[in-house]
Design an enzyme around this catalytic site. Structure first.
Site, short mmCIF file in Angstrom:
data_model
loop_
_atom_site.label_atom_id
_atom_site.label_comp_id
_atom_site.label_asym_id
_atom_site.label_seq_id
_atom_site.Cartn_x
_atom_site.Cartn_y
_atom_site.Cartn_z
N ASP A 214 0.88 -1.17 0.00
CA ASP A 214 0.00 0.00 0.00
C ASP A 214 0.92 1.22 0.00
O ASP A 214 1.69 1.42 0.94
CB ASP A 214 -0.89 0.01 1.25
CG ASP A 214 -1.94 -1.09 1.21
OD1 ASP A 214 -2.48 -1.35 0.12
OD2 ASP A 214 -2.22 -1.69 2.26
N ASP B 67 -13.74 -3.27 -2.12
CA ASP B 67 -13.64 -3.03 -0.67
C ASP B 67 -15.06 -2.99 -0.13
O ASP B 67 -15.88 -2.20 -0.61
CB ASP B 67 -12.96 -1.69 -0.38
CG ASP B 67 -11.54 -1.62 -0.93
OD1 ASP B 67 -10.90 -2.69 -1.03
OD2 ASP B 67 -11.08 -0.51 -1.25
#
Length: 251
Positions: free
Chosen positions: A11, A130
């Site tokens: 990330d 998500d």
């Protein structure tokens, strides 16, 4: 039988690897180029690079950093963050990505999936989803989990497959960073609804969680970040344990 894949995830925020809990409270986890080299050497099956602030900041993924990471890799490399056009994908593939991951842009413009598949092939297009559990079921969230929608996780997964995506990367926001295990019940349901590979993301804390997600969650791959970045689990040890449990992996 197809081998199950272990996928570290970088990330990226402001050029550094970061990791948080439930998508917030980010802390530094190191240099992405150095981590990429380490994971390639340790036997990771693939690497995912997500520029987590690109969509929110309305800018493109860092092509130069993608290039520098790709230089270190001999394994498939997926890049996501801020991708909203054929041109964006073209730039990333030219800089060393093998696949791209789209998320918010696909929800806002579902035809983008079809467009990218037509241009680059389904094997190149991963749709990241998500989602978190609400009173109305599992709902898709956008912009790094900051924007809730009324879109149902399972309906969206079916549509994504119909539009030609090659894989789904499902992150349970409720499990992300908690190290309490993956969302195996939801993963198993997804697996029963679609025929494309599903990557499990969110919740890895110990080796048994990977075993559980492959056996109970029916996941095709498992993605994790902090347990690898901070050396809580070594990929060679993880794979040896999975093999002992009868789960097919590439050693």
């Amino acid at each position: 039988m197809l081998t199950k894949r272990i996928i570290p995830c970088l990330d990226i925020k402001e050029g550094r690897t970061v990791k948080g809990v439930n998508f917030v409270d980010l802390r530094d986890a190191g240099d992405p180029v150095e981590l990429a080299q380490r994971y390639a050497d340790e036997g990771a099956d693939e690497l995912v690079f997500l520029d987590i602030s690109a969509t929110e900041q309305k800018r493109k993924t860092l092509a130069e950093l993608v290039y520098n990471v790709a230089e270190k890799l001999n394994i498939p490399f997926t890049v996501g963050g801020g991708i909203s056009s054929v041109e964006d994908v073209d730039i990333l593939l030219k800089n060393g990505a093998d696949k791209v991951s789209i998320n918010s842009s696909a929800v806002k413009n579902p035809d983008l999936i079809n467009e990218l598949v037509a241009k680059f092939g389904s094997q190149c297009i991963v749709v990241a989803i998500d989602a978190r559990k609400t009173d109305d079921g599992w709902k898709v969230h956008l912009v790094g989990g900051k924007v809730p929608t009324e879109l149902d996780l399972f309906d969206w997964a079916k549509e994504v497959e119909q539009r030609g995506a090659g894989e789904i990367l499902f992150t349970s926001m409720d499990h992300d960073g908690t190290k309490n295990g993956f969302a195996d019940a939801e993963l198993a349901k997804l697996s029963s609804l679609v025929n494309i590979p599903i990557i499990a993301s969110g919740g890895a804390g110990q080796v048994s969680h990977f075993t559980d997600t492959f056996k109970n969650g029916k996941a095709d791959a498992a993605l994790a970040a902090s347990v690898f970045h901070f050396k809580e689990i070594a990929i060679p040890v993880l794979k040896q344990q999975l093999e002992k449990e009868g789960i097919p992996v590439r050693i």
